[in-house]
Design a protein around this motif. Structure first.
Motif, PDB file in Angstrom:
ATOM      1  N   MET A   1       0.997  -1.225  -0.047  1.00 47.06           N
ATOM      2  CA  MET A   1      -0.432   0.093  -0.231  1.00 47.06           C
ATOM      3  C   MET A   1       0.649   1.559   0.049  1.00 47.06           C
ATOM      4  O   MET A   1       1.941   1.539   1.057  1.00 47.06           O
ATOM      5  N   GLU A   2       0.562   2.175  -1.260  1.00 48.72           N
ATOM      6  CA  GLU A   2       1.086   3.285  -0.738  1.00 48.72           C
ATOM      7  C   GLU A   2       0.476   4.562  -0.237  1.00 48.72           C
ATOM      8  O   GLU A   2      -0.695   4.680  -0.133  1.00 48.72           O
ATOM      9  N   LEU A   3       0.746   5.369   0.672  1.00 43.88           N
ATOM     10  CA  LEU A   3       0.657   6.192   1.009  1.00 43.88           C
ATOM     11  C   LEU A   3      -0.038   7.662   0.380  1.00 43.88           C
ATOM     12  O   LEU A   3       0.514   7.739  -0.699  1.00 43.88           O
ATOM     13  N   GLU A   4      -1.151   7.774   0.853  1.00 41.40           N
ATOM     14  CA  GLU A   4      -1.716   8.560  -0.358  1.00 41.40           C
ATOM     15  C   GLU A   4      -2.347   9.899   0.893  1.00 41.40           C
ATOM     16  O   GLU A   4      -2.462   9.567   2.158  1.00 41.40           O
ATOM     17  N   VAL A   5      -3.047  11.198   0.462  1.00 39.60           N
ATOM     18  CA  VAL A   5      -3.250  12.149   1.123  1.00 39.60           C
ATOM     19  C   VAL A   5      -4.052  12.338   1.682  1.00 39.60           C
ATOM     20  O   VAL A   5      -3.944  12.135   3.006  1.00 39.60           O
ATOM     21  N   ARG A   6      -5.113  10.973   1.378  1.00 42.73           N
ATOM     22  CA  ARG A   6      -6.359  10.737   2.111  1.00 42.73           C
ATOM     23  C   ARG A   6      -6.100  10.053   3.154  1.00 42.73           C
ATOM     24  O   ARG A   6      -6.240  10.182   4.932  1.00 42.73           O
ATOM     25  N   HIS A   7      -4.647   9.545   3.431  1.00 44.67           N
ATOM     26  CA  HIS A   7      -4.401   8.721   4.489  1.00 44.67           C
ATOM     27  C   HIS A   7      -3.161   9.361   6.146  1.00 44.67           C
ATOM     28  O   HIS A   7      -3.851   9.499   6.230  1.00 44.67           O
ATOM     29  N   LEU A   8      -3.303  10.390   5.191  1.00 39.08           N
ATOM     30  CA  LEU A   8      -2.589  11.657   5.981  1.00 39.08           C
ATOM     31  C   LEU A   8      -3.134  12.553   6.737  1.00 39.08           C
ATOM     32  O   LEU A   8      -3.309  12.957   7.664  1.00 39.08           O
ATOM     33  N   ARG A   9      -4.552  12.909   6.011  1.00 41.34           N
ATOM     34  CA  ARG A   9      -6.006  13.727   6.085  1.00 41.34           C
ATOM     35  C   ARG A   9      -5.955  12.695   7.536  1.00 41.34           C
ATOM     36  O   ARG A   9      -6.851  13.232   8.765  1.00 41.34           O
ATOM     37  N   ALA A  10      -5.958  11.497   7.541  1.00 41.27           N
ATOM     38  CA  ALA A  10      -6.571  10.922   8.399  1.00 41.27           C
ATOM     39  C   ALA A  10      -5.745  10.498   9.652  1.00 41.27           C
ATOM     40  O   ALA A  10      -6.352  10.766  11.145  1.00 41.27           O
ATOM     41  N   LEU A  11      -4.382  11.231   9.833  1.00 42.72           N
ATOM     42  CA  LEU A  11      -3.218  10.982  10.639  1.00 42.72           C
ATOM     43  C   LEU A  11      -3.774  12.048  11.494  1.00 42.72           C
ATOM     44  O   LEU A  11      -4.015  11.541  12.064  1.00 42.72           O
ATOM     45  N   CYS A  12      -4.072  13.192  10.997  1.00 42.75           N
ATOM     46  CA  CYS A  12      -4.386  14.335  11.385  1.00 42.75           C
ATOM     47  C   CYS A  12      -5.438  14.527  12.558  1.00 42.75           C
ATOM     48  O   CYS A  12      -5.842  15.196  13.219  1.00 42.75           O
ATOM     49  N   ALA A  13      -6.424  13.795  12.104  1.00 39.01           N
ATOM     50  CA  ALA A  13      -7.865  14.087  11.651  1.00 39.01           C
ATOM     51  C   ALA A  13      -7.894  13.055  13.733  1.00 39.01           C
ATOM     52  O   ALA A  13      -8.693  13.875  14.968  1.00 39.01           O
ATOM     53  N   ILE A  14      -7.040  11.762  13.745  1.00 39.02           N
ATOM     54  CA  ILE A  14      -6.889  11.399  14.922  1.00 39.02           C
ATOM     55  C   ILE A  14      -6.221  12.203  15.553  1.00 39.02           C
ATOM     56  O   ILE A  14      -6.755  12.293  16.709  1.00 39.02           O
ATOM     57  N   ALA A  15      -5.052  12.967  15.782  1.00 32.41           N
ATOM     58  CA  ALA A  15      -4.133  13.232  16.584  1.00 32.41           C
ATOM     59  C   ALA A  15      -5.172  14.178  17.365  1.00 32.41           C
ATOM     60  O   ALA A  15      -5.151  14.983  18.687  1.00 32.41           O
ATOM     61  N   ASP A  16      -6.153  15.768  15.590  1.00 32.67           N
ATOM     62  CA  ASP A  16      -6.648  16.802  16.524  1.00 32.67           C
ATOM     63  C   ASP A  16      -7.700  16.010  17.310  1.00 32.67           C
ATOM     64  O   ASP A  16      -7.857  16.535  18.043  1.00 32.67           O
ATOM     65  N   THR A  17      -8.746  15.066  17.076  1.00 27.79           N
ATOM     66  CA  THR A  17      -9.499  14.652  17.560  1.00 27.79           C
ATOM     67  C   THR A  17      -9.506  13.419  18.981  1.00 27.79           C
ATOM     68  O   THR A  17      -9.866  13.557  19.847  1.00 27.79           O
ATOM     69  N   GLY A  18      -7.714  13.348  19.056  1.00 30.02           N
ATOM     70  CA  GLY A  18      -7.682  12.413  20.193  1.00 30.02           C
ATOM     71  C   GLY A  18      -8.074  11.086  20.283  1.00 30.02           C
ATOM     72  O   GLY A  18      -8.397  10.474  21.208  1.00 30.02           O
ATOM     73  N   SER A  19      -8.614  10.601  18.951  1.00 33.64           N
ATOM     74  CA  SER A  19      -9.983   9.604  19.595  1.00 33.64           C
ATOM     75  C   SER A  19     -10.745   9.294  17.803  1.00 33.64           C
ATOM     76  O   SER A  19     -10.742  10.044  16.996  1.00 33.64           O
ATOM     77  N   LEU A  20     -10.678   8.125  17.904  1.00 36.82           N
ATOM     78  CA  LEU A  20     -10.464   7.449  16.455  1.00 36.82           C
ATOM     79  C   LEU A  20     -12.319   7.092  16.172  1.00 36.82           C
ATOM     80  O   LEU A  20     -12.673   7.474  15.247  1.00 36.82           O
ATOM     81  N   HIS A  21     -13.714   7.470  17.160  1.00 33.74           N
ATOM     82  CA  HIS A  21     -14.741   7.533  17.025  1.00 33.74           C
ATOM     83  C   HIS A  21     -14.760   9.242  16.763  1.00 33.74           C
ATOM     84  O   HIS A  21     -15.362   9.015  15.436  1.00 33.74           O
ATOM     85  N   LYS A  22     -14.200  10.182  16.808  1.00 33.85           N
ATOM     86  CA  LYS A  22     -14.339  11.227  16.591  1.00 33.85           C
ATOM     87  C   LYS A  22     -13.723  11.740  15.313  1.00 33.85           C
ATOM     88  O   LYS A  22     -14.088  12.059  14.355  1.00 33.85           O
ATOM     89  N   ALA A  23     -12.978  10.845  15.106  1.00 26.80           N
ATOM     90  CA  ALA A  23     -11.697  11.311  14.042  1.00 26.80           C
ATOM     91  C   ALA A  23     -12.509  10.682  12.539  1.00 26.80           C
ATOM     92  O   ALA A  23     -13.055  10.972  11.585  1.00 26.80           O
ATOM     93  N   ALA A  24     -13.225   9.598  13.668  1.00 27.03           N
ATOM     94  CA  ALA A  24     -13.652   8.631  12.050  1.00 27.03           C
ATOM     95  C   ALA A  24     -15.116   9.662  11.792  1.00 27.03           C
ATOM     96  O   ALA A  24     -15.637   9.408  10.544  1.00 27.03           O
TER      97      ALA A  24
END
Length: 319
Positions: A1-24
């Motif tokens: 798998m190659e990393l794409e912008v959507r993957h990076l966006r997901a990492l930022c969302a998890i870090a910003d919300t501190g929660s997998l549930h909120k990030a999702a």
């Protein structure tokens, strides 16, 4: 798998919300899907990016490294999409294309071509002697495009968020002198022929005075200098009061001669800048054509191009 912008966006969302549930929820996907995606990302990078704790998700040291790279990329992609949409909307709605420029004889032909190439878009023009000021205005969203020159040895302060394209890597600077000046009898002027002349320079043009002073002192000349704008300089050149640097596309007059300097000691780089590559694509071809049109209309420049073998740099004129 190659990393794409959507993957990076997901990492930022998890870090910003501190929660997998909120990030999702923020990303518009289910928590199991985000969890699966995170595992794939961690497998790709070779380590755990978040520590799952009862209170939420916390970046690991490896996660902090990944986030330090991901955040600027996500931000840049967001800006790219936003600015591209804005540029498309301007074209669709017939909005103005806001152009800033330092002085150039290519401008009339450029504006004329843009009106044909971008129907429904009316170019506006803001002239300024400061290339740095124009670049900052593009970065701040006050202008869409800037066409500027960078004096050799005096780098411009180029905002990181701008994209640039080089029109001329090194354009030689010529000299304006009175038609009856003894040096005007020669096709090429040596700086030593102007050692006793006063030079006029506009100190408000970024890098211009420093560049000229370096060249004259390298030639062993301690110049007598008058400061003023180039409109005033033209009047004084015609009467033999001063000589001054000029662009090679400048045209001679009955009372003024344009001559290249021996060895081309002073040069500038011509740049066009915008916030996106798409905006550069929309205007660059017309600017290039306009520049070479102006070059063909300047006899001294045409002769210089032939003599130096640079005539082939010019694209063929449009049929």
């Amino acid at each position: 798998m190659e990393l794409e912008v959507r993957h990076l966006r997901a990492l930022c969302a998890i870090a910003d919300t501190g929660s997998l549930h909120k990030a999702a929820r923020q990303l518009g996907m289910s928590q199991p899907s985000l969890t699966t995606q995170l595992r794939r990302i961690e497998k790709e990078v070779g380590g755990q990016l978040f520590a799952r704790e009862r209170t939420g998700c916390r970046p690991t040291p490896l996660g902090r490294v990944a986030l330090s790279r991901a955040r600027p990329l996500v931000s840049e992609m967001r800006a790219l999409i936003s600015e591209t949409k804005a540029a498309a909307a301007r074209a669709a709605e017939g909005q103005q294309l806001r152009i800033g420029s330092t002085a150039s004889r290519a401008i009339p032909g450029w504006l004329r071509r843009l009106r044909v190439h971008l129907p429904g878009t009316e170019p506006s023009l803001q002239m300024d002697v400061s290339a740095n000021a124009l670049l900052r205005m593009v970065a701040d969203g006050q202008l869409d495009i800037a066409f500027v020159h960078e004096v050799e040895g005096s780098p411009l302060r180029l905002p990181e968020e701008l994209r640039t394209r080089v029109l001329m890597q090194r354009e030689p600077q010529f000299v304006f002198l009175a038609a009856d000046h003894p040096a005007a009898a020669q096709p090429v002027v040596h700086l030593s022929d102007l050692a006793d002349d006063r030079w006029m320079v506009d100190p408000t043009v970024d890098g211009e005075w420093d560049g000229l002073l370096r060249v004259l002192r390298a030639a062993g000349i301690n110049p007598r200098v008058l400061h003023g704008d180039y409109l005033t300089a033209s009047s004084l050149v015609a009467t033999g009061e001063v000589v001054t640097v000029c662009q090679p596309t400048s045209r001679a007059r009955p009372d003024m001669a344009v001559r290249p300097l021996h060895g081309d000691p002073l040069g500038v780089r011509l740049l066009v800048a915008a916030r996106t590559e798409q905006e550069l694509d929309a205007v660059y071809g017309e600017l290039e054509a306009a520049y070479w049109e102006a070059a063909r209309q300047a006899p001294a420049y045409g002769e210089w191009l032939l003599r130096t073998g640079r005539a082939g740099d010019a694209p063929a004129p449009a049929a």
